[in-house]
Design a protein around this motif. Structure first.
Motif, PDB file in Angstrom:
ATOM      1  N   LEU A   1       0.691  -0.875  -0.605  1.00 33.82           N
ATOM      2  CA  LEU A   1      -0.322  -0.338   0.031  1.00 33.82           C
ATOM      3  C   LEU A   1       0.840   1.387   0.167  1.00 33.82           C
ATOM      4  N   SER A   2       1.858   0.963   0.742  1.00 33.90           N
ATOM      5  CA  SER A   2       2.704   2.537   1.046  1.00 33.90           C
ATOM      6  C   SER A   2       3.398   2.562  -0.742  1.00 33.90           C
ATOM      7  N   GLU A   3       4.250   1.841  -1.232  1.00 38.15           N
ATOM      8  CA  GLU A   3       3.932   1.705  -2.206  1.00 38.15           C
ATOM      9  C   GLU A   3       3.518   2.499  -3.384  1.00 38.15           C
ATOM     10  N   LYS A   4       1.848   1.971  -3.020  1.00 41.52           N
ATOM     11  CA  LYS A   4       1.187   2.361  -4.543  1.00 41.52           C
ATOM     12  C   LYS A   4       0.810   4.062  -4.234  1.00 41.52           C
ATOM     13  N   LEU A   5       0.767   4.586  -2.700  1.00 41.11           N
ATOM     14  CA  LEU A   5       0.570   5.558  -2.666  1.00 41.11           C
ATOM     15  C   LEU A   5       1.332   6.704  -2.532  1.00 41.11           C
ATOM     16  N   LYS A   6       2.966   6.199  -3.023  1.00 44.09           N
ATOM     17  CA  LYS A   6       3.799   7.188  -3.867  1.00 44.09           C
ATOM     18  C   LYS A   6       3.283   7.646  -4.816  1.00 44.09           C
ATOM     19  N   ALA A   7       2.629   7.679  -6.008  1.00 41.16           N
ATOM     20  CA  ALA A   7       2.051   8.228  -6.624  1.00 41.16           C
ATOM     21  C   ALA A   7       1.633   9.337  -6.616  1.00 41.16           C
TER      22      ALA A   7
END
Length: 356
Positions: free
Chosen positions: A24-30
């Motif tokens: 989830l944190s990775e996807k929120l970087k966008a």
């Protein structure tokens, strides 16, 4: 072309595995301005299993109605959002779609129960603030990403899981009941959606008993994953590609009509829809399939009788009231049974009772 006839995709990304919340944190970087829309129990479940508490992201709680009014309230609180993170079940996800549509921003869905295909679809069941059914709303986008953590879901409530299976099993029967009245050869996208609906039926009739045992033991197995992915992503393909040919007919019309009775509000959406399917099959005179599904419902603990709905009003007055709503022009029962009348649905309810 009406908007509800526009073919749309399933989620841009669908991630389904044990421990998937790690992504989830990775996807929120966008994104720059995420907001979380969730419920009390949903957020507690999320916090139990997430490796990252997502500190600094505003957390907005919905009011449990999945209404346009609550969506507008939350949109006013998240004016600068560029993504809404929906953490919860069907009503949370549907509320988040209303918010995202008002703000013209993306959605990341994180289902915490296996209740409906809401995390993966561009439609929502919208209710009035008093929790009676209002309408089906259609949105311009599906989720940017849907993150399905199988470990979290293996610890989710059984009632929601049963509702998800029931709601998804109905897909094939409602879609088939619609397209059987189409005289022309089906368009390619409609055929694809119908094929997806058949897959949902086959997987759920085969794997549901094992998956329910897996849930009770908190085990993530191939059968459990197949059922979860069927409820979420395969089911989404039915409506996304078949559009109005792959959405609602008789079963959902009965569900919507049952919302007239407050006693049914505590019953999972999918369970009410699956009871509606029995009424639909009876009205269509599909008695062999009706009997097969009643046995399946009994074996898996699903509702198969009017009396299990807990409606206090007598059948003599309550059934015609429900049937009048379901048979009305604003409802979809007529897509399964053209020119259906109130009395046809009343007779169907009583026919189901003869087989239980």
């Amino acid at each position: 072309m009406r908007f509800e006839q526009v073919t749309r995709s399933t989620p841009g990304q669908y991630i389904s595995e044990a421990g998937a919340l790690v992504y989830l944190s990775e996807k929120l970087k966008a994104f720059d301005k995420p907001y979380i829309v969730t419920g009390e129990k949903s957020y507690e479940a999320f916090l139990t299993f997430t490796p990252d508490k997502l500190e600094g992201i505003p957390v907005l709680k919905y009011d449990k109605t999945s209404s346009h009014e609550d969506g507008e309230r939350l949109a006013a609180l998240a004016k600068d959002a560029d993504v809404i993170v929906a953490i919860g079940g069907g009503k949370v996800c549907d509320t988040a779609k209303i918010v995202a549509e008002r703000l013209n921003c993306d959605i990341i869905s994180v289902p915490t129960v296996v209740g409906t295909c809401a995390p993966t679809t561009p439609v929502a069941a919208v209710y009035h603030p008093d929790k009676t059914f209002k309408m089906v709303d259609y949105f311009s986008r599906t989720a940017y990403c849907c993150i399905v953590d199988l470990t979290l879901l293996a610890h989710s409530p059984k009632a929601y899981f049963e509702g998800g299976v029931c709601d998804t099993l109905v897909k094939w029967y409602e879609a088939e009941s619609i397209v059987r009245h189409v005289e022309d050869t089906l368009e390619a996208n409609v055929a694809l959606g119908l094929a997806a609906a058949k897959v949902t039926q086959e997987i759920l009739l085969r794997d549901t008993p094992e998956a329910l045992k897996n849930l009770e033991n908190h085990d993530v197995t191939p059968a459990f994953k197949r059922v979860v992915d069927t409820v979420f992503n395969v089911a989404a393909a039915v409506g996304c590609f078949a559009c109005e040919y792959g959405r609602m007919s008789g079963a959902h019309a009965v569900h919507n009509a049952l919302s007239l009775f407050k006693e049914t509000h505590a019953i999972q959406h999918g369970v009410k829809v699956s009871y509606g399917l029995l009424v639909q099959l009876a009205a269509m005179n599909e008695l062999e399939e009706l009997q097969r599904l009643i046995l399946f419902y009994k074996e898996n603990g699903f509702i198969y009788s009017w009396h299990q709905l807990g409606i206090e009003e007598t059948m003599e007055t309550a059934v015609p009231k429900m049937a009048s709503f379901a048979a009305s022009d604003r409802e979809t029962f007529r897509l399964a049974v053209p020119n259906v009348q109130t009395d046809d649905i009343v007779k169907a309810v009583h026919l189901v009772e003869k087989y239980v």
